[in-house]
Design an enzyme around this catalytic site. Structure first.
Site, PDB file in Angstrom:
ATOM      1  N   GLU A   1       0.877  -1.164   0.000  1.00 44.48           N
ATOM      2  CA  GLU A   1       0.000   0.000   0.000  1.00 44.48           C
ATOM      3  C   GLU A   1       0.919   1.221   0.000  1.00 44.48           C
ATOM      4  O   GLU A   1       1.793   1.316   0.870  1.00 44.48           O
ATOM      5  CB  GLU A   1      -0.862  -0.030   1.268  1.00 44.48           C
ATOM      6  CG  GLU A   1      -1.926   1.022   1.298  1.00 44.48           C
ATOM      7  CD  GLU A   1      -2.769   0.941   2.572  1.00 44.48           C
ATOM      8  OE1 GLU A   1      -3.485   1.910   2.832  1.00 44.48           O
ATOM      9  OE2 GLU A   1      -2.690  -0.075   3.294  1.00 44.48           O
TER      10      GLU A   1
ATOM     11  N   ARG B   1       4.943 -12.937   9.965  1.00 40.19           N
ATOM     12  CA  ARG B   1       5.581 -11.630   9.771  1.00 40.19           C
ATOM     13  C   ARG B   1       6.986 -11.656  10.343  1.00 40.19           C
ATOM     14  O   ARG B   1       7.281 -12.417  11.256  1.00 40.19           O
ATOM     15  CB  ARG B   1       4.845 -10.551  10.569  1.00 40.19           C
ATOM     16  CG  ARG B   1       3.497 -10.185  10.109  1.00 40.19           C
ATOM     17  CD  ARG B   1       2.915  -9.167  11.077  1.00 40.19           C
ATOM     18  NE  ARG B   1       3.433  -7.836  10.806  1.00 40.19           N
ATOM     19  CZ  ARG B   1       2.944  -7.054   9.844  1.00 40.19           C
ATOM     20  NH1 ARG B   1       1.958  -7.463   9.090  1.00 40.19           N
ATOM     21  NH2 ARG B   1       3.433  -5.848   9.647  1.00 40.19           N
TER      22      ARG B   1
ATOM     23  N   LYS C   1       4.396   0.579   9.582  1.00 44.87           N
ATOM     24  CA  LYS C   1       4.493   1.860   8.886  1.00 44.87           C
ATOM     25  C   LYS C   1       3.941   2.993   9.741  1.00 44.87           C
ATOM     26  O   LYS C   1       4.448   4.107   9.706  1.00 44.87           O
ATOM     27  CB  LYS C   1       3.733   1.790   7.557  1.00 44.87           C
ATOM     28  CG  LYS C   1       4.590   1.242   6.434  1.00 44.87           C
ATOM     29  CD  LYS C   1       3.874   1.288   5.111  1.00 44.87           C
ATOM     30  CE  LYS C   1       2.953   0.110   4.968  1.00 44.87           C
ATOM     31  NZ  LYS C   1       2.375  -0.022   3.623  1.00 44.87           N
TER      32      LYS C   1
HETATM   33  P1  ATP Z   1       2.588  -2.251   8.118  1.00 47.62           P
HETATM   34  O1  ATP Z   1       2.059  -3.190   9.150  1.00 47.62           O
HETATM   35  O2  ATP Z   1       4.004  -1.900   8.294  1.00 47.62           O
HETATM   36  O3  ATP Z   1       1.714  -1.061   7.887  1.00 47.62           O
HETATM   37  P2  ATP Z   1       1.357  -3.523   5.917  1.00 47.62           P
HETATM   38  O4  ATP Z   1       1.231  -4.996   5.970  1.00 47.62           O
HETATM   39  O5  ATP Z   1       0.152  -2.715   6.165  1.00 47.62           O
HETATM   40  O6  ATP Z   1       2.580  -3.106   6.797  1.00 47.62           O
HETATM   41  P3  ATP Z   1       1.492  -3.384   3.102  1.00 47.62           P
HETATM   42  O7  ATP Z   1       2.007  -2.309   2.236  1.00 47.62           O
HETATM   43  O8  ATP Z   1       0.040  -3.683   3.074  1.00 47.62           O
HETATM   44  O9  ATP Z   1       1.948  -3.041   4.550  1.00 47.62           O
HETATM   45  O10 ATP Z   1       2.334  -4.715   2.887  1.00 47.62           O
HETATM   46  C1  ATP Z   1       2.690  -5.237   1.636  1.00 47.62           C
HETATM   47  C2  ATP Z   1       3.070  -6.674   1.827  1.00 47.62           C
HETATM   48  O11 ATP Z   1       4.142  -6.809   2.733  1.00 47.62           O
HETATM   49  C3  ATP Z   1       1.920  -7.496   2.385  1.00 47.62           C
HETATM   50  O12 ATP Z   1       1.812  -8.668   1.599  1.00 47.62           O
HETATM   51  C4  ATP Z   1       2.335  -7.809   3.787  1.00 47.62           C
HETATM   52  O13 ATP Z   1       1.847  -9.063   4.170  1.00 47.62           O
HETATM   53  C5  ATP Z   1       3.861  -7.794   3.693  1.00 47.62           C
HETATM   54  N1  ATP Z   1       4.445  -7.417   4.978  1.00 47.62           N
HETATM   55  C6  ATP Z   1       4.226  -6.285   5.677  1.00 47.62           C
HETATM   56  N2  ATP Z   1       4.887  -6.296   6.845  1.00 47.62           N
HETATM   57  C7  ATP Z   1       5.555  -7.475   6.895  1.00 47.62           C
HETATM   58  C8  ATP Z   1       6.416  -8.090   7.841  1.00 47.62           C
HETATM   59  N3  ATP Z   1       6.731  -7.486   9.007  1.00 47.62           N
HETATM   60  N4  ATP Z   1       6.916  -9.306   7.554  1.00 47.62           N
HETATM   61  C9  ATP Z   1       6.618  -9.915   6.393  1.00 47.62           C
HETATM   62  N5  ATP Z   1       5.812  -9.399   5.455  1.00 47.62           N
HETATM   63  C10 ATP Z   1       5.279  -8.191   5.693  1.00 47.62           C
HETATM   64 MG    MG Z   2      -1.603  -3.176   4.826  1.00 43.79          MG
END
Ligand code: ATP
Ligand code: MG
Length: 561
Positions: free
Chosen positions: A36, A262, A272
């Site tokens: 995102e 994760r 984020k």
């Molecule tokens: P955040 O929790 O930091 O806001 P998010 O999951 O909302 O992260 P996205 O941009 O939606 O951020 O994530 C893109 C991809 O990265 C998704 O497929 C998510 O599952 C993966 N991802 C995000 N954080 C992690 C993590 N800590 N470990 C592994 N994969 C991750």
């Molecule tokens: Mg997300």
């Protein structure tokens, strides 16, 4: 494309992919990384990027970089640019597979209409709080909305009027019509579309209704022919909904969602929202502050991309939630830098040394290897003369017995040069040591044919008249505790000493041979890379990438149990 294929461990996801290919379920593997664009990518995303792009590369498949831009209010073009830059820097290529959820807004709308036609979606006028209240809890079933049973025609008409902007935000939503008593709350008539009278950075004013994540994500996967939709464990409960969409609609492909845990890293934050807070409160110098666990921060700090890929490989893919010690990441960084980083001489806290028996009118060059273990990396000529700087820590006026560096009357070897003896210690009015008057032994030149006399200590030095003043920035953990607490209280756990600035270091001029991002080892000091902007009075600034040894391993292991 970067790939560590030969020795990438066969985790359960790669095993599944292999089985699916063997069973002929797919001819080609297709994955996607779906960020995102609401912040910079961090080390957790790096794990997901290495998995998605890595699996595709290892099995001759394809990986999409798909921006999940379903939320018009939050997205920002600069995040999109940073994400592309980071994925590329990590060593992965998306080719012609850069997509956006918004590319599919028309097709998503058509599929929503198809659900309505099938009696599987309805327009609901309950206000948001009531939708929440009607949803029930983990222990109590939900209740049907009074609008749940309106006719297909009425729903089609209302959905079209939602699209044409007739309603205000929050006045109504489109919901899937599944089961308000489902044990899985995600199946209790989830929202599919909501109204947002906001311009979208790619589709402008064309839409005022925007699809929700689950709907857009599942369908985008199906449109793109994703075979394995790899996501983190928090989506496990969403899988039944994912499959409900696939079952209920006529879609060109049927992707399979597989979840993995994760990545959590000790002594830092990988969310984020929290990273944004550090930036917005001015606690760090932007998203790419070298203390940040963002890909941009790690790049600025000098982490090589191969080290991050190697870290992801070592951490592996499992279903078990865990927190990885920072030492594992730093170890991978050290391993990759150790092999390739050129060595340079830099004195952190300069103490003047005058070689009283060295002719003031002359100087000479000594040859120092760029890498002690690898002659292929060549050597360089380093200026040497009567006046030098050594590190103040390498001298003790009143040392303990086992101190093998310089002391009054003691001898030490200057790396790559001569053995010197400290004859006299000069103090200022306050008794602080300001200069050492030493003599050198001309027979002991390193690599020379003179005396092969040995002394216990070897220290580094720089030639005072030709040395350049440099600023060093030494970074430490962002947090004082391994696992940050919830709420806003984690901000109280920030490490106040996460940045230490050494304004008055002295370096041999050859530290300027490298570009920002390229790693060097300042001998006995640490790995460093040049910062892109100079500091006060134009002096070059160097970021410490990582220390030479891991002084944290034991502490972390103890705290994490
Ligand atoms: P955040 O929790 O930091 O806001 P998010 O999951 O909302 O992260 P996205 O941009 O939606 O951020 O994530 C893109 C991809 O990265 C998704 O497929 C998510 O599952 C993966 N991802 C995000 N954080 C992690 C993590 N800590 N470990 C592994 N994969 C991750
Ligand atoms: Mg997300």
């Amino acid at each position: 494309m970067a790939t560590e294929a030969p020795d990438t461990p066969l985790d359960f996801i790669r095993q599944t992919v292999r089985d699916d290919l063997a069973a002929g379920r797919h001819r080609e593997i297709v994955t996607r990384f779906p960020p995102e664009p609401n912040g910079y990518l961090h080390i957790g995303h790096a794990k997901s990027i290495c998995l998605n792009f890595g699996v595709a590369a290892e099995y001759d498949g394809r990986c999409f970089l798909r921006f999940d831009d379903t939320n018009p209010v939050r997205e920002d073009e600069r995040y999109t640019a940073s994400i592309c830059e980071d994925v590329e820097w990590l060593g992965f290529e998306w080719g012609d597979r850069l997509t956006h959820a918004s590319d599919y807004f028309d097709r998503l709308y058509e599929q929503a209409v198809a659900l309505i036609r099938g009696g599987l979606a309805y327009v609901d006028h309950l206000p948001a709080e009531q939708i929440r209240e009607y949803r029930g809890t983990l222990t109590e079933p939900g209740r049907n909305s009074p609008w749940r049973d309106r006719s297909v025609d009425e729903n089609l008409d209302l959905f079209e009027r939602m699209l044409s902007g007739e309603f205000a935000e929050g006045e109504c939503v489109l919901r899937a019509r599944i089961d308000m008593a489902a044990p899985n709350i995600n199946l209790r008539d989830p929202t599919l579309y909501r109204i947002r009278h906001a311009a979208h950075h790619r589709t402008g004013e064309r839409w005022c209704i925007y699809p929700m994540y689950d709907f857009a994500h599942t369908l985008s996967d199906a449109f793109e022919g994703i075979t394995h939709s790899l996501c983190t464990l928090e989506f496990e409960d969403h899988r039944p909904l994912y499959e409900w969409f696939l079952d209920s609609l006529d879609l060109p492909h049927r992707p399979r969602q597989i979840e993995f845990s994760r990545l959590n890293l000790a002594y830092t934050v990988t969310s984020k929202r929290r990273l944004a807070e550090l930036v917005n409160r001015g606690i760090v110098d932007g998203w790419d502050d070298p203390r940040m666990p963002t890909i941009a921060g790690m790049r600025r700090r000098g982490y090589p991309p191969v080290a991050i890929r190697e870290f992801a490989r070592r951490v592996g893919i499992t279903k078990k939630e865990n927190t990885i010690e920072m030492g594992v990441l730093e170890h991978a960084v050290r391993d990759s830098l150790n092999a390739v980083a050129h060595r340079r001489l830099v004195v952190v806290r300069p103490l003047r040394v005058v070689l009283t028996n060295y002719d003031a009118g002359t100087e000479e060059f000594v040859s120092l290897p760029n890498h002690p273990g690898d002659p292929e990396q060549g050597s360089r000529e380093v200026r040497f003369g009567r006046e030098l700087w050594i590190d103040a820590d390498d001298f003790m006026e009143d040392p303990p017995r086992k101190f093998h560096r310089l002391k009054p009357g003691g001898e030490v070897r200057l790396r790559g040069a001569y053995i010197i003896r400290c004859d006299e210690v000069v103090h200022d009015a306050d008794g602080v040591v300001v200069e050492l008057r030493c003599s050198y032994d001309p027979d002991t030149r390193s690599g020379g044919s003179g005396s092969d006399r040995k002394v216990k200590g070897t220290i580094h030095w720089v030639h005072a008249p030709s040395a350049i003043p440099v600023e060093l920035r030494l970074y430490d953990r962002l947090l004082r505790t391994a696992s940050p607490v919830g709420g806003d209280a984690w901000l109280e756990d920030l490490n106040p000493d996460s940045l230490q600035v050494i304004a008055e270091a002295r370096a041999e001029p050859a530290v300027l041979d490298f570009q920002p991002g390229e790693g060097m080892q300042f001998e006995r000091v640490g790995y460093f890379t040049r910062e892109r902007e100079n500091g006060a009075d134009g002096r070059a600034v160097f970021n410490r990438t990582v220390t030479l040894r891991d002084s944290w391993a034991k502490i972390e292991a103890a705290e994490l149990g």
